[in-house]
Design an enzyme around this catalytic site. Sequence first.
Site, short mmCIF file in Angstrom:
data_model
loop_
_atom_site.label_atom_id
_atom_site.label_comp_id
_atom_site.label_asym_id
_atom_site.label_seq_id
_atom_site.Cartn_x
_atom_site.Cartn_y
_atom_site.Cartn_z
N SER A 195 0.98 -4.16 -11.61
CA SER A 195 0.99 -4.68 -10.24
C SER A 195 0.05 -3.85 -9.37
O SER A 195 -0.40 -2.77 -9.76
CB SER A 195 2.40 -4.63 -9.67
OG SER A 195 2.83 -3.28 -9.54
N HIS A 196 -0.22 -4.36 -8.17
CA HIS A 196 -1.16 -3.68 -7.28
C HIS A 196 -0.70 -2.25 -6.98
O HIS A 196 -1.49 -1.30 -7.05
CB HIS A 196 -1.30 -4.46 -5.97
CG HIS A 196 -2.06 -3.71 -4.92
ND1 HIS A 196 -3.44 -3.58 -4.95
CD2 HIS A 196 -1.64 -3.01 -3.84
CE1 HIS A 196 -3.83 -2.85 -3.92
NE2 HIS A 196 -2.75 -2.49 -3.23
N VAL A 197 0.58 -2.08 -6.63
CA VAL A 197 1.05 -0.76 -6.25
C VAL A 197 0.99 0.20 -7.43
O VAL A 197 0.70 1.40 -7.26
CB VAL A 197 2.47 -0.84 -5.64
CG1 VAL A 197 3.52 -1.14 -6.71
CG2 VAL A 197 2.82 0.45 -4.92
N ARG B 288 -2.70 1.14 -7.81
CA ARG B 288 -3.10 2.03 -6.71
C ARG B 288 -2.58 3.44 -6.95
O ARG B 288 -3.28 4.43 -6.69
CB ARG B 288 -2.55 1.51 -5.39
CG ARG B 288 -3.05 0.13 -5.00
CD ARG B 288 -4.49 0.09 -4.67
NE ARG B 288 -4.82 0.79 -3.45
CZ ARG B 288 -6.05 1.09 -3.07
NH1 ARG B 288 -7.07 0.76 -3.85
NH2 ARG B 288 -6.28 1.72 -1.95
N GLU C 166 0.86 -1.17 0.00
CA GLU C 166 0.00 0.00 0.00
C GLU C 166 0.90 1.23 0.00
O GLU C 166 2.03 1.19 0.50
CB GLU C 166 -0.89 0.03 1.24
CG GLU C 166 -2.15 -0.77 1.10
CD GLU C 166 -3.04 -0.23 0.00
OE1 GLU C 166 -3.37 0.97 0.00
OE2 GLU C 166 -3.41 -1.03 -0.89
#
Length: 1467
Positions: free
Chosen positions: A1020-1022, A1025, A1002
């Site tokens: 990717s998630h980061v 985000r 996060e």
Amino acid sequence: MSNSVSQNLMQQHFLGAAVLERPSKLKNPSGVPKSSFCAAVSLKKSAAQQRRFQISTKFFGNRLITKRKQKLAMGSHRASRFSPRAVLASDTASEHLVRFNVDGIELQLLCGLYLHKIHPSLIEQVAASAPTSGSLTQVNFRIMYHSDSLLLHWGVICGGNENWVLPSRQPEGTINYKKRALRTPFLKSGSGSYLKLEIDDPRTQAIEFLIFDEARNRWQEEYEAARVELLDEIARGASVDDIQSKLTKKGGSEFKDTANNERTSKREFEEARKELQSELDRGISVDEIRKKITKGEIESKALKQPQNQRHFSAERIQRKQRDLMVLLNKHPVKHAVGSISVEPKQQTAVGSFAKKLEMDGSAVMNKKIYKFGDMEVLVTKPAGKIKIHIASDFQEPLTLHWALSEKAGEWHPPPRTVLPPGSVSLGGAAESKFSTSSFDDLPKQVQYVELEIEDGNFKGLPFTLLSGEKWIKIMVPTSMLSSVRNSSRLKFLFMNLTRKLLDAGDGKGTSKFLLDRIAELESEAQKSFMHRFNIASDLMDEAKDTSELGLAGILVWMRFMATRQLIWNKNYNVKPREISKAQDRLTDLLQSTYISHPQYQELLRMIMSTVGHGGEGDVGQRIRDEILVIQRNNRCEGGMMEEWHQKLHNNTSPDDVIICQALIDYIKCDFDISVYWKTLNNNGITKDRLLSYDRAIHSEPSFTRDQKDGLLRDLGDYMRTLKAVHSGADLESAISNCMGYQTEGKGFMVGVQINPVPGLPSGFPELLRFILGHIEDRNVEALVESLLEARQELRPLLMKSSHRLKDLLFLDLALDSVVRTAIERSYEDLNIAGPDKIMYFITLVLKNLALSSDDNEDLIYCLKGWQHAISMCRSQSGHWALYTKSVLDRTRLALTSKAEWYQCILQPSAEYLGTLLGVDPWAISIFTEEIIRAGSAATLSSLINRLDPVLRKTANLGSWQVISPVEVVGYVDVVEELLAVQDKSYDRPTILVAKCVKGEEEIPDGTVAVLTPDMPDVLSHVSVRAKNCKICFATCFDPNILDDLKAKKGKLLRPRPDPTRPDPRRTAAAARESLPCSLSLNKENKGDSRARAAVSSRGRGRGDLSVVLFFMHQHSEMKEGDLPGSSNSKGNDGPSSITLVRKQFGGKYAISADEFTPEMVGAKSLNISYLKGKVPSWIGIPTSVALPFGVFEEVLADKINQGVLEKLQTLKKKLGEEDLDALGEIRRTILQLAPPPELVKELKTKMHSSGMPWPGDEGEQRWEQAWTAIKKVWASKWNERAYFSTRKVKLDHDYLCMAVLVQEIINADYAFVIHTTNPSSGDLSEIYAEVVKGLGETLVGAYPGRALSFVCKKNNLNSLQVLGYPSKPIALFVRRSIIFLSDSNGEDLEGYAGAGLYDSVPMDQEEKVVVDYSIDPLVNDGKFRQSILSSIAGAGNCIEELYGSPQDIEGVIRDGKVSVVQTRPQM
């Protein structure tokens, strides 16, 4: 002897014919390549006059003829006659040979057609005066060549023996070269150089010599010689073809030139001809040109590229063609968690007593066992005080005589307030009697004394013991002592009672019990190497039984010893043969463990590298005997030699090898004492160390010149003996041990015979001889190739049990070491080398590293990738640099993984044991770093760092990849890893420079930008985000820019991405004009408080955006609200604008896809249901069922889970009180849920009716696996990342509900993620996608490396442009199975992207497979790649058209068929 030259020299010229001759390619006994210029002056006693020669060469017809002109010598009344013959080179190793005689004086010249040395035309005069009775023979040289590093490489011929003899009379500055030849420097004389030799041995028949320029480390420049030979031909107007034909034709047969291959020789001749012709065109005469060449005033481009020129045609060994997969080594080991402790077999009485004391809960700061009966000292610290418990099972009554000390050597009486009852104060000390223990269950009576002292300024407790009237000496290890002080009555022992053990921690990540045992035995080990090696042997069984951590402990201990962090010898006299025997015992155990535990071979190799070989045939005893031979032979019985003799007799060590080498260097350099100290100091031996030996060496060496030859001979022989014991990994010693030797006579190694290791491969001895013959070559390619060939030849033998295995292991270690040093020697040449050359050297080092690694599968596949990259580079493939960059990135990851393995396995043991043993903190802190630096990994890292900027420039990648292009302003903060601060909240806009970003983290509150050298996937998630939260996110590939950014910590910066992007269809020429990003921070002082720095990038890539950084002084006054881009600044305390609606249980535990509604499932399930039947038939959509919202809460409320419910309620309360440890406890508690029977029944029915396999049909265990996976999905609601994310936007976490989407896993060949609008540029007309091998978890999870990425125009799905090739080393595969996907009501909300926060869990564990991209058609088959990528882009385009908005799509490829597993709106 000073150099001089005869003042009465005359020129004599010669003329003769040429003949053909083919010599051997091998080096002669003098160490000179036979293709090199060598000469011989034959000395006879007949003429007492000087002979003077000048040699020049010209072309005559098709031959190179040596012209010889005669003149009468001064004072002579007759002409000299000559019988010359010349040799023209016929292959790459042939020579040009000229011999001539002048009344008994013979001069023999050996020179190649491309001369690799001083050309004969540059030898102005060689004058020899034959001796009269009782006089010296003088040979004088005058060379038309000017250099500060010109050497004469020479020897003499005596008695018909063709081997060189090295005379004792030598000019000043002469050095002995490998015991084969002498090297004497020339002195400068005007524009030339001169030298005089004096020969006093009447047996000398000839002098053979070679003239050598040491600064160029070659037998002189061939290009220079080629131009000298071309001068006359050019003056006549000859063309390059005419000249080339004369060089390559002889009687109709062709032969190669000796300096370059046929492909390059013509180009170089043409280069030389043009340069010289331009000089002639300017009106300069041939003689003037020749003078300019000899003075170095004319220099060609070829001479400026010495790495492309060979000083001779270096012979290369014939390397066998091998499949790289034969080098594969797969011995992965599971890393131990925590510490490994093995309890002793039997607890002693004192040990039991100490154990009882430890059970009171006080922190044990120090604990030590002494070799006095059984005695233990235990130090604890209860309530701010220091307690010292001293216990012994000694039978007689004991009294402790003790004091306190603030520093080493002091002895202060303890205050009366700390004296135990019954103690007596004696003024300078105190005496306290031991008491008998009251514990009844001890196996033996124990007496003890307990001291309790305030934790003040004292640092130690010196003490001794008194039994009746007898003072008892206790052997206390140095690790517990700061000093030892003696008096006539007492031995005072200063015990360091600082917090060593407390600082060492709990030994987590170590074999703690083994390290404690080593620390206890260190006092014994310090006596001598014999003791240390025997103790290590005793501990080997225990070490290997405690896995890799046990062997790591032995390695750490042995390396501390080898680096002189531990005492080598202390008040103990031991015979060298006893040391040798102890070494043999330890190395025998290591070699047997090497075979029985192959998974630990890398650690065992490192241990062996710290231990000497030991000796066979009583070699150890020879150390004692042969020093006496040296003293007797050379009349040096006193002074330093006698002191060294006493040291050798008392306790020999590896220091003796260095001392011997220092003596040899000192003698060779004309007894220059500074050379002696330089050799010692460079190898870690100082004057203080020499004085620290039990038999100290106080004196410096002092010899006379008449001792020189004998000492060099005898010390050279003695070095062999020393290395046989102490230097197992020394190359020459290792080769001798494997090849066998037998030496007799002269007092050295008398009767010692080492038999060859049986079963060596055919041709192996010749290979080793080649290595020794080329060990100092500047051009190291042939040497390194031969070293690797030898290692590969050895490899099968290293896998077999043998009593001589350790000899082969030591040889392999030596070969490994020489590869590294040879490559590092070539760094200067590589500075101007092309990329293919650097890539080739990378393959050499990578192969060397793979040959030394236990689990080398990733390294082997990297090596295959490099070989393919070299092929692409040489064929000028359009994508060679882009592909090579992916291989480089993967290699970097492999090196990082290896470094992390070393850090995990070795550093905890180094810190724990080093602290126990009192090792210098700096040596502890850099322990693992130094291990890495000493290996091939560091060399490989250096090479790829050289290549990286070249590839980025060639592939037009620039220095940045901007993943989320948002202009922001913030204060710079530097962190090691993003994970460590993900739950932090910054109170001002912050730009994080994070070294490590995995991809699943996060982004902390208050962060406006994340800049990193790491390479998380764009999807990717980061990354997602960052884009969704309008945070600038970029990868920087330039370490200099990163260092600049880090230096601005605390400063205010504005990263401003420029979305301007060049046309993808621009020309290659335009692409090459794009420069990598650069960063400069130049302050402006024109009234502006800001200093500007521009980082421009017109490069292409997945974030082909320029970045401009405006740097502002820290004192610039700006309000946070005025700062643009602070979208992620810490929010206010008002309510969240995003709300969740609590979902209720709908009465069904399981539903099929046609029952999916927004009240039952989340967006993930709804979208996949919507696609069914609406997309083209060539796009597959998996069958799905779901456990809807509310099922978790219903299961939790079931009476069978009452205990779980109560525990969860308690944990949630703790979480509400900010106890974040409760998150993990909640997840573990949820895994205790039991399934209601109705749930099992309904889920089974729905899965069967949908055509999905029911796990329970394969047995109850399979259903349990499925149920556990479901619970893990529910539990992921409480993972840290999701919890912090919802709290950040003030979502009510209790309202978050989790449905579970159930799908059958497609065991994919490839997985992909599509963004139907390019996320980097925002280009609506362009699709961006990433593809990985195997399952998609490596793409969306925190798996290192990059995916294959590409862009494609929607209006032309064949307009594919690959932006990057894959570098992920791992792919995931799974058997036919079920996956359970999280589907919450907190995903894909307006203003909040919750996708990716929660877990999707397969029923079966995925198999990790190391990927070999060299056989992957997606990488190396253009047509296949075009087909697959076009299909992926087409699927994305269809789905976007179906929804009418940009989509974020996940899918897989199986047997060429595309399947989409989920889609959501692109945020």
